[in-house]
Scaffold this motif. Sequence first.
Motif, PDB file in Angstrom:
ATOM      1  N   PRO A 198       1.152  -1.196   0.022  1.00 31.58           N
ATOM      2  CA  PRO A 198       0.049   0.169  -0.182  1.00 31.58           C
ATOM      3  C   PRO A 198       0.695   1.168  -0.016  1.00 31.58           C
ATOM      4  CG  PRO A 198      -0.346  -1.705   2.095  1.00 31.58           C
ATOM      5  CD  PRO A 198       0.867  -2.314   1.045  1.00 31.58           C
ATOM      6  N   GLY A 199       0.204   2.101  -0.437  1.00 27.75           N
ATOM      7  CA  GLY A 199       0.949   3.884  -0.451  1.00 27.75           C
ATOM      8  C   GLY A 199       1.366   4.393   1.295  1.00 27.75           C
ATOM      9  N   LYS A 200       1.888   5.236   1.395  1.00 28.45           N
ATOM     10  CA  LYS A 200       2.213   6.368   2.753  1.00 28.45           C
ATOM     11  C   LYS A 200       1.676   7.202   2.417  1.00 28.45           C
ATOM     12  CE  LYS A 200       4.776   3.591   6.370  1.00 28.45           C
ATOM     13  NZ  LYS A 200       5.787   3.234   6.628  1.00 28.45           N
ATOM     14  N   LEU A 201       1.496   7.813   1.628  1.00 30.27           N
ATOM     15  CA  LEU A 201       1.377   8.931   0.736  1.00 30.27           C
ATOM     16  C   LEU A 201       0.786  10.028   1.706  1.00 30.27           C
ATOM     17  CD1 LEU A 201       2.064   8.525  -3.274  1.00 30.27           C
ATOM     18  CD2 LEU A 201       3.635   9.432  -0.801  1.00 30.27           C
ATOM     19  N   GLY A 202       0.923  11.298   1.704  1.00 27.40           N
ATOM     20  CA  GLY A 202       0.520  12.264   1.670  1.00 27.40           C
ATOM     21  C   GLY A 202      -0.660  13.144   1.360  1.00 27.40           C
ATOM     22  N   LYS A 203      -0.372  13.325   0.291  1.00 27.71           N
ATOM     23  CA  LYS A 203      -1.292  14.209  -0.685  1.00 27.71           C
ATOM     24  C   LYS A 203      -1.813  13.484  -2.482  1.00 27.71           C
ATOM     25  CE  LYS A 203       2.838  16.784  -2.640  1.00 27.71           C
ATOM     26  NZ  LYS A 203       3.627  17.861  -3.004  1.00 27.71           N
ATOM     27  N   ALA A 204      -1.060  12.421  -2.309  1.00 33.23           N
ATOM     28  CA  ALA A 204      -1.926  11.509  -3.186  1.00 33.23           C
ATOM     29  C   ALA A 204      -1.905   9.643  -2.774  1.00 33.23           C
ATOM     30  CB  ALA A 204      -0.435  11.520  -4.199  1.00 33.23           C
ATOM     31  N   ASN A 205      -3.108   9.288  -3.273  1.00 32.91           N
ATOM     32  CA  ASN A 205      -3.167   8.431  -3.352  1.00 32.91           C
ATOM     33  C   ASN A 205      -2.645   7.143  -3.976  1.00 32.91           C
ATOM     34  OD1 ASN A 205      -5.464   8.628  -0.827  1.00 32.91           O
ATOM     35  ND2 ASN A 205      -6.695   8.954  -2.062  1.00 32.91           N
ATOM     36  N   ALA A 206      -1.729   6.444  -4.201  1.00 36.70           N
ATOM     37  CA  ALA A 206      -0.625   5.783  -4.782  1.00 36.70           C
ATOM     38  C   ALA A 206      -0.505   4.181  -4.117  1.00 36.70           C
ATOM     39  CB  ALA A 206       0.550   6.463  -4.762  1.00 36.70           C
TER      40      ALA A 206
END
Length: 372
Positions: free
Chosen positions: A329-337
């Motif tokens: 899974p992602g762990k980004l602040g400003k986008a779903n990735a």
Amino acid sequence: MSQKKLLFTPGPLSTSLTVKEAMLRDMGSRDDEFVNAVKQIRSELLTLAHVTKEDGYETVLVQGSGTFGVESVISSVVGKNDHLLILANGAYGDRIAKMAGIHQLNHQVVRFAEDEIVTAAATRELLNAHPEITHVACIHSETTTGLFNPIAEIGAVCRQFGKVFIVDAMSSFGGVEMNMKAMEIDFLVSSSNKCIEGVPGFAFAICKKSELEKAKGQARSLSLDLYEQWAGLEGNGQFRFTPPTLSLMAFRQAMQELKEEGGIAAREKRYKENKAVLDEGMSALGFKQYLRPEIQGHIISSFLYPEDPAFNFERFYELLNDRGFIIYPGKLGKANAFRIGNIGQIFPDDVRALVVAIDEVLKAEKVGTVVA
Ligand SMILES: *Cc1c(COP(=O)(O)O)cnc(C)c1O
């Protein structure tokens, strides 16, 4: 036995059968064979970093996952009157900041956008403005996104200002050629289950001996005392507390296999081929990457979610898992990735098979992949 799974993650990674088989024999922690294996591992890690004992470098092995190794360094080498600058552009930089807070170190965190690299110019400016700084910490391959910070350039600035440079090279060491001395790194941390392709169990810190010696008596914890751990390993060749014996035997085998593959240069080439196959396949399916290519490393890539509301990451993950492919899974602040790793015992054909599986899953779920 249940189905074989291929791990396209940042660790633990897929390992070879022979690495797993190296764990089939019980091993006493004071056995000569084990003590010699530890010695060999510590010495060969120096070789992989292109340094030697004679040059003044030492390897310390620390039980636990990679974070234990980073915390051992951070909580041992920054003294009471020292001041740590943390250059952060992702979750792993933030993790070091958290450690500095818990251990009540004098420190400051400078956060960069998670889709931008830390620059040498910004480091220079900070060091000019804050003469109190004595130590600088930065991540090499920021696994949050997959970007590579320019460690050699930042290291050159640290050297110029006379600062101690600590690098979390967890997800890159072994998969990227790094000359620790040329990059001006004083402490480089990585772990058993990343690009050397061993199993989880311990971290290692490759240390400039003159800096390691300064850590004597200043650790904030018993078990993570970097200096005492080193003194123990140098003294009788043993760990102070129960070592991960089987993980170390697997690691010795993994180092042998790295050599047989042709060393770090050959492994780097394979990982880059994996990435090239992944980039091409994912792009053909319509996926867009989060980072611009100039700062994207070859360890792990972040792909934006398709815009189509029919896309559900949990379903996507489960259906790929059912087919034997584990993504991240992602762990980004400003986008779903989501993320896909190129490292471990995976080869271009495995990546091709993953891309085929992704295509099948999207079709089964009727997800269009055109991203705005
Ligand atoms: C994997 C990783 C770590 C360590 O994580 P653990 O879960 O403790 O093994 C630290 N930093 C980076 C950049 C990593 O990729």
